[in-house]
Design a protein around this motif. Structure first.
Motif, PDB file in Angstrom:
ATOM      1  N   VAL A  14       0.855  -1.189   0.000  1.00  0.00           N
ATOM      2  CA  VAL A  14       0.000   0.000   0.000  1.00  0.00           C
ATOM      3  C   VAL A  14       0.889   1.236   0.000  1.00  0.00           C
ATOM      4  CG1 VAL A  14      -1.791   1.293   1.205  1.00  0.00           C
ATOM      5  CG2 VAL A  14      -1.799  -1.217   1.289  1.00  0.00           C
ATOM      6  N   HIS A  15       0.652   2.139  -0.947  1.00  0.00           N
ATOM      7  CA  HIS A  15       1.447   3.364  -1.078  1.00  0.00           C
ATOM      8  C   HIS A  15       0.508   4.569  -0.906  1.00  0.00           C
ATOM      9  CE1 HIS A  15       4.894   5.508  -3.443  1.00  0.00           C
ATOM     10  NE2 HIS A  15       4.401   6.269  -2.481  1.00  0.00           N
ATOM     11  N   THR A  16       0.746   5.344   0.147  1.00  0.00           N
ATOM     12  CA  THR A  16      -0.093   6.505   0.479  1.00  0.00           C
ATOM     13  C   THR A  16       0.713   7.786   0.311  1.00  0.00           C
ATOM     14  OG1 THR A  16      -1.320   5.192   2.095  1.00  0.00           O
ATOM     15  CG2 THR A  16      -1.480   7.592   2.281  1.00  0.00           C
ATOM     16  N   ARG A  17       0.107   8.793  -0.322  1.00  0.00           N
ATOM     17  CA  ARG A  17       0.739  10.109  -0.456  1.00  0.00           C
ATOM     18  C   ARG A  17      -0.192  11.179   0.086  1.00  0.00           C
ATOM     19  NH1 ARG A  17       2.885   9.189  -6.551  1.00  0.00           N
ATOM     20  NH2 ARG A  17       0.657   9.313  -6.938  1.00  0.00           N
ATOM     21  N   GLU A  18       0.367  12.109   0.863  1.00  0.00           N
ATOM     22  CA  GLU A  18      -0.374  13.259   1.355  1.00  0.00           C
ATOM     23  C   GLU A  18       0.403  14.522   1.018  1.00  0.00           C
ATOM     24  OE1 GLU A  18      -1.101  12.578   5.491  1.00  0.00           O
ATOM     25  OE2 GLU A  18      -2.711  11.124   5.090  1.00  0.00           O
ATOM     26  N   HIS A  31       4.262  13.819   1.833  1.00  0.00           N
ATOM     27  CA  HIS A  31       4.515  12.752   2.796  1.00  0.00           C
ATOM     28  C   HIS A  31       4.077  11.427   2.164  1.00  0.00           C
ATOM     29  CE1 HIS A  31       5.190  15.757   5.928  1.00  0.00           C
ATOM     30  NE2 HIS A  31       4.084  16.355   5.522  1.00  0.00           N
ATOM     31  N   GLU A  32       5.006  10.504   2.046  1.00  0.00           N
ATOM     32  CA  GLU A  32       4.702   9.213   1.422  1.00  0.00           C
ATOM     33  C   GLU A  32       4.942   8.090   2.429  1.00  0.00           C
ATOM     34  OE1 GLU A  32       5.413   8.592  -2.588  1.00  0.00           O
ATOM     35  OE2 GLU A  32       6.212  10.591  -2.998  1.00  0.00           O
ATOM     36  N   GLN A  33       4.043   7.137   2.429  1.00  0.00           N
ATOM     37  CA  GLN A  33       4.150   5.984   3.315  1.00  0.00           C
ATOM     38  C   GLN A  33       3.935   4.714   2.505  1.00  0.00           C
ATOM     39  OE1 GLN A  33       2.263   6.151   7.258  1.00  0.00           O
ATOM     40  NE2 GLN A  33       1.371   4.147   6.846  1.00  0.00           N
ATOM     41  N   VAL A  34       4.857   3.771   2.672  1.00  0.00           N
ATOM     42  CA  VAL A  34       4.779   2.488   1.983  1.00  0.00           C
ATOM     43  C   VAL A  34       4.640   1.386   3.030  1.00  0.00           C
ATOM     44  CG1 VAL A  34       5.899   0.909   0.372  1.00  0.00           C
ATOM     45  CG2 VAL A  34       6.250   3.386   0.135  1.00  0.00           C
ATOM     46  N   ASP A  35       3.561   0.627   2.962  1.00  0.00           N
ATOM     47  CA  ASP A  35       3.318  -0.504   3.856  1.00  0.00           C
ATOM     48  C   ASP A  35       3.320  -1.787   3.028  1.00  0.00           C
ATOM     49  OD1 ASP A  35       2.315   0.836   6.576  1.00  0.00           O
ATOM     50  OD2 ASP A  35       1.391   1.931   4.928  1.00  0.00           O
TER      51      ASP A  35
END
Length: 253
Positions: free
Chosen positions: A56-60, A71-75
């Motif tokens: 899962v790749h989230t960008r804010e 801000h990017e988060q990779v789970d």
């Protein structure tokens, strides 16, 4: 589930930062499925990997005075459970993900900065006096005549945003100003200076008048208002979302 986080400052407005990020995609070999898209604030993509694994790749996207913070988060889930899975995660997958993201983010920041140079920006000033009032201006002509706004205007090509803000206040109000802190950014729905629809934003700083006497050179009226009176005015659509930030500012001063 393992996780990595990255933060990148992009020298571009929110809309450009978001659109360029979308056009470049993600640095993963498998295609990702879009789960959430809230332009220009946030998007989420995910991919199902082999062995019931998932990425899962989230960008804010957040506005700042210097540009857009991304801000990017990779789970992700590893294929192997227990200590062995954790070892593989730390020694192999994590390092691969970090290398891929670092190369991707360098290219992304450069591409967004290039795109931003072709987009005409709009800047505004929430000018505050020593009685904790803010200056508001009523448009006198055009389709938004009679509505209220914060003074400002378009940034010329090659001009710094704060330099444009000082120039616009001198031309519109006949005063010199000292910009202070960044207040916020609002996407503009229409076309600005012949550009693509929805590409530009309004970026607003608060400031003080340092020289001159106010003149309504381009507006029908100018008024100084306290925080509690701001909601009573009919505002142009771009400026109304900034009122909570202005009220909070006046309460702190």
């Amino acid at each position: 589930m393992s996780q990595l986080r990255f933060t990148t400052l992009v020298e571009a407005p929110l809309t450009v930062a978001f659109d360029v990020a979308r056009s470049l995609g993600r640095p993963w070999p498998r295609p990702l499925r879009e789960v959430v898209s809230e332009r220009p604030w946030r998007d989420v993509h995910e991919a199902e990997l082999s062995g019931r694994r998932r990425l899962v790749h989230t960008r804010e996207f957040a506005a700042t005075g210097a540009g857009t913070l991304v801000h990017e988060q990779v789970d992700w889930q590893t294929a192997l459970p227990g200590p062995l899975g954790g070892l593989v995660d730390q020694t192999v997958l994590r390092r691969r993900l970090v290398r891929a993201m670092q190369a991707h983010l360098d290219a992304y920041a450069a591409a967004a900065a290039r795109r931003a140079a072709d987009v005409t920006q709009v800047v505004g000033a929430a000018l505050v006096d020593d009685r904790r009032r803010v200056l508001v201006a009523q448009r006198g002509a055009g389709p938004l005549a009679g509505l209220w706004e914060f003074p400002g205007g378009k940034v010329e090509r090659g001009e710094a945003e704060l330099a444009a803000l000082v120039r616009e206040c001198r031309e519109e109000l006949a005063v010199g100003i000292a910009p202070q802190a960044f207040l916020g950014e609002v996407p503009l729905d229409g076309v600005v200076a012949g550009g693509a629809p929805g590409a530009s934003t309004l970026r607003v700083w608060w400031g003080r008048i340092t020289a001159g006497e106010l003149v309504a050179a381009e507006h029908s009226k100018l008024r100084w208002l306290p925080a509690e009176d701001l909601e009573e005015l009919p505002w142009i659509p771009a400026d109304r979302p900034l009122l909570p930030a202005v009220r909070s500012l006046l309460a702190r001063l």
